[in-house]
Design a protein around this motif. Structure first.
Motif, short mmCIF file in Angstrom:
data_model
loop_
_atom_site.label_atom_id
_atom_site.label_comp_id
_atom_site.label_asym_id
_atom_site.label_seq_id
_atom_site.Cartn_x
_atom_site.Cartn_y
_atom_site.Cartn_z
N TYR A 1 6.66 10.07 3.03
CA TYR A 1 7.40 9.38 1.96
C TYR A 1 8.63 10.13 1.46
O TYR A 1 9.55 9.52 0.93
CB TYR A 1 6.47 9.09 0.79
N VAL B 1 -5.23 13.99 -0.24
CA VAL B 1 -4.66 13.45 1.00
C VAL B 1 -4.07 14.57 1.84
O VAL B 1 -3.98 15.71 1.39
CB VAL B 1 -3.56 12.41 0.72
N ARG C 1 1.17 4.36 -2.75
CA ARG C 1 1.04 5.78 -2.40
C ARG C 1 2.23 6.58 -2.90
O ARG C 1 2.08 7.64 -3.50
CB ARG C 1 1.02 5.91 -0.88
N ARG C 2 3.40 6.03 -2.64
CA ARG C 2 4.63 6.71 -3.05
C ARG C 2 4.65 6.92 -4.56
O ARG C 2 4.97 8.02 -5.06
CB ARG C 2 5.83 5.87 -2.63
N VAL D 1 1.10 12.88 4.60
CA VAL D 1 1.41 11.80 3.66
C VAL D 1 2.68 12.11 2.88
O VAL D 1 3.57 11.28 2.75
CB VAL D 1 0.22 11.57 2.70
N ARG E 1 0.84 -1.20 0.00
CA ARG E 1 0.00 0.00 0.00
C ARG E 1 0.88 1.26 0.00
O ARG E 1 0.65 2.21 -0.75
CB ARG E 1 -0.87 -0.04 1.27
N GLN F 1 2.07 7.00 -6.50
CA GLN F 1 1.03 7.99 -6.80
C GLN F 1 1.57 9.40 -6.67
O GLN F 1 1.36 10.25 -7.53
CB GLN F 1 -0.11 7.85 -5.79
#
Lengths: 196, 196
Positions: A51, A43, A12-13, A47, A8, A15
């Motif tokens: 990352y 988000v 996200r990273r 977030v 997951r 994205q």
DNA sequence: AGCGAACTAGACCGGTCGGTCAAGAAGGTT
DNA sequence: AACCTTCTTGACCGACCGGTCTAGTTCGCT
């Protein structure tokens, strides 16, 4: 910045990288704020900083991995080819096609070269491509296939033609990648073709 | 923005343009604040906004006048020359020498192409140079001096080679302007010189 | 079920940004 | 000297910047 990432997390990273790349390419690096990026993804700001250590780090990461990817494509395109001139041609085609297919990244490269913070990183990457090309050019010279001129200058010139024609004809979308590649190869192989 | 300026005012304005150009070129457009510019000159912020409506307007003004200046130099270099191929060569040399002599502006051009706010203005200016070159290239083709290929693509390619080699060899100061011009002309005239 | 690690939200911070403005100095013209 | 225009100062403004942090939720593992 380097964390253990679950699947997951990796997504996200990815994205964040994808979306940021697009925004950087269309609006510019400075005009795109971290808030723009996270808002666009819906988000929170936390977030982003989970990352990446900073906006700058993200950008450099984009540059590094892109350059690596482009080089790989070029190397794959020429492997097993004996003729050095043919290797140069295939390298040009692979490079042009990669840049055309990744126009966002091409724009980022263009910007990155203009700011001292990123210029070093860019120059290093470009120099690698040039060194690759120089190997084949030298071989071609030794074999008497092309006249004896500074192979490094020739390699930079090829890079210049590629970048310029892609910039003009992809952004003005009046040519597709293979056509551009033809034009670039043609010009690089014989220039204006002046009889002297 | 356009005011009646006394000689003193004109000089101030020129001072602002000169200093801002240098800062924009070395630090980048966005990282250079209006405060940086006026502080560097030791004047108040009001001075800046007396002469320019905005930071953006100043930048565009720099781009416009520079492009005009470069074109003038090129035109002066080729006037009275009959041979179209020779005109192309002289145009290249004049362009390279101008860009080398005005490296600050060359860097600004590079940046300006990367941001949508300025890209239009830049493209327009570059297109003018290309149109100029196309005239001579067409003539050369008609006279059978060079093979019949899309003259516009050729002109863009020439521009690409010039910009790239100046970028590499001026910033890495390992060649002076005439040497670079020789290299550019050489590549543009016969490319790699592959026998086909 | 329980627990620690991975992940997320978003209010918040100090600082800086481009730009405004009121007040006044300097310079030219009469 | 009086007066108007050109020019200059720098405090100030609201907006926004990159980045922090706390309090929480979700997930994988045992």
């Amino acid at each position: 910045m380097s964390r253990r990432l679950t699947p997951r997390g990796k997504e996200r990273r990815a994205q964040l990288i994808d979306y940021a790349t697009k925004r950087f390419a269309t609006d510019g690096y400075h005009p795109t704020s971290v808030a723009d990026i996270v808002d666009g993804l819906g988000v929170g700001k936390g977030v982003f900083y989970w990352y990446f250590a900073s906006k700058e780090e993200l950008f450099i990461e984009i540059l590094r991995t892109s350059q690596r990817d482009m080089r790989r494509r070029q190397q794959r395109a020429i492997e097993g080819v004996d003729d050095p001139v043919r290797r140069v041609e295939l390298g040009i085609r692979a490079g042009v096609e990669w840049l055309a297919a990744n126009n966002d990244l091409r724009r980022l490269f263009e910007f990155a070269r203009t700011e001292s913070t990123f210029a070093g990183s860019m120059k290093a990457g470009q120099s690698v491509l040039v060194s690759d090309a120089v190997v084949h050019l030298k071989e071609a010279i030794v074999e008497g296939r092309i006249p004896d001129r500074d192979p490094e200058a020739l390699a930079w010139a090829i890079l210049g033609v590629s970048n310029q024609l892609i910039h003009v004809y992809i952004d003005g979308d009046s040519m597709d990648a293979p056509q551009i590649a033809d034009t670039v190869v043609d010009f690089c192989m014989e220039g204006l073709g002046v009889r002297r």
